[in-house]
Scaffold this active site. Sequence first.
Site, short mmCIF file in Angstrom:
data_model
loop_
_atom_site.label_atom_id
_atom_site.label_comp_id
_atom_site.label_asym_id
_atom_site.label_seq_id
_atom_site.Cartn_x
_atom_site.Cartn_y
_atom_site.Cartn_z
N SER A 267 0.81 -1.21 0.00
CA SER A 267 0.00 0.00 0.00
C SER A 267 0.85 1.27 0.00
CB SER A 267 -0.96 -0.06 1.19
OG SER A 267 -2.09 0.71 0.91
N LYS A 271 4.18 2.10 -2.36
CA LYS A 271 4.60 3.31 -3.08
C LYS A 271 6.04 3.62 -2.66
CE LYS A 271 0.03 5.33 -1.86
NZ LYS A 271 -0.98 4.72 -2.64
N TRP A 358 -10.04 0.33 -5.21
CA TRP A 358 -9.50 1.64 -4.84
C TRP A 358 -8.08 1.81 -5.41
CZ3 TRP A 358 -11.27 6.07 -3.21
CH2 TRP A 358 -10.47 6.96 -2.50
N HIS A 408 -7.55 -5.78 -0.01
CA HIS A 408 -6.32 -5.01 0.15
C HIS A 408 -5.55 -5.56 1.36
CE1 HIS A 408 -4.04 -1.30 -0.32
NE2 HIS A 408 -4.16 -1.06 0.98
C1 GTR Z 1 -5.42 4.61 1.67
C2 GTR Z 1 -4.83 5.43 0.56
C3 GTR Z 1 -4.10 4.53 -0.39
C4 GTR Z 1 -3.23 3.51 0.31
C5 GTR Z 1 -3.77 3.05 1.65
C6 GTR Z 1 -2.79 2.37 2.60
O1 GTR Z 1 -6.22 5.33 2.52
O2 GTR Z 1 -5.88 6.11 -0.09
O3 GTR Z 1 -3.39 5.30 -1.33
O4 GTR Z 1 -1.94 3.97 0.46
O5 GTR Z 1 -4.34 4.06 2.37
O6 GTR Z 1 -1.61 2.71 2.68
O7 GTR Z 1 -3.25 1.51 3.34
#
Ligand code: GTR
Length: 433
Positions: A267, A271, A358, A408
């Site tokens: 997540s 990045k 998402w 996720h």
């Molecule tokens: C979310 C965000 C994503 C992702 C995620 C995470 O809220 O919108 O870009 O990075 O968090 O890191 O769990």
Amino acid sequence: MRPLSHLPRLLVLMLSTIALEDADAQRKDVNQDESQVVAYTLPDPLKLANGQPVTTAEQWQKERRPELLELFRSNVYGHSPARVPETRFQVAQVDPQALGGLATRKEINVFFTGAAAGPRMTLLLYVPNGATKPVPAFLGPNFDGNQTVNADPGITITTAWTRTPAETHSADESTRGKSASRWEVEKVLMRGYATATFYYGEVEPDHAEGWKTSLRAALSPKGADTVFADDAWGAIGAWSYALSRALDYLETDKDIDAKHVALHGHSRLGKTALWAGASDERFAIVISNDSGEGGAALTRRNFGETTAIITKSFPHWFCPRYATYANAADKLPIDQHELIALMAPRPVYVASASEDLWADPKGEFLSAKNAEPVYRLFGKAGLGVDEPPAADHPVGDVIGYHLRTGKHDITAYDWEQYLNFADRHFAKPKAPR
Ligand code: GTR
């Protein structure tokens, strides 16, 4: 521009909460319908800024790669400083019989400015016992403290700010091992790899004001005022900087084959892994797990989270200039397939999850796909498919990809693919015992 820095802390935290609630509301409004994706044109990774084509691997390395890296620095992640020469490592704890004798556990204090009172983090490292040294390693940052990656009672609990519990923002014994399924520590060790991690919140607490107590403030060249320069590094830059320092340590540890370190992140930390892997070519494999917007997903595809949403919810992750591309992704001089291409010719793996709309699974696949021309310059095979594969059917060779069934997360399935990928590209390590 100095967003929020002049506001009292309580107000900033309230605003962050409102921003998160806004983001939740936007989650429902955001496009998740493939038929509503508007046509877009991706920038060509093999075209120099002066319009000339890039035709050789050498030209990529010498001309195009530095040009692209600079575009990502100026527009997305900001400029990170060079390593502080005084950076110091202190092996604080070694237990040769951790995890019932499976591994040697080490905790290494990393002092980012050399000073014990300055910014620091603790790197947790497990080395498989009984393996032929030096061993290849996995390295990735964690979300909630080193003690969450395994129930091992010997791991020091972080004393840094943690997101939960919201009342105290401080971790306790109950958090031990709570993310163990995301780390699969024993499995990784049994496959012959070392595994290392640090808590990203020790580097920079993940909120709008976190920079004040982070190495970002300590290392920003002209002090706090430059933290908000248009092209200054954001938190992703700071976390990435810490990954490079972790690798610096691993290079000094004779148990570790630092030329074979697979960098991974989930997540927002996916990045981070991608940016660290692009910035620091010593990382031999780079793995992005569900990294989404600002990670592996194409920015120009209007599906799932957008630049407008992410820069509103998490402005501190990026350089301030990135927010100027909200609702104007087509103006960006780069797109995220070029971030994947910056790993070339090293093996890179992009993973998505079927319910994680998402993060735009198809946009993540397309980034990997559109990085192929750069890998081809090096004579390296790409994904071997033109369309996203069915769920749970990993594809690719030097560029790997899978879509896991589910949410996720990072699961045992994901780890199985990463271990197989590392086995394939590193000389498969001998499993211990
Ligand atoms: C979310 C965000 C994503 C992702 C995620 C995470 O809220 O919108 O870009 O990075 O968090 O890191 O769990």
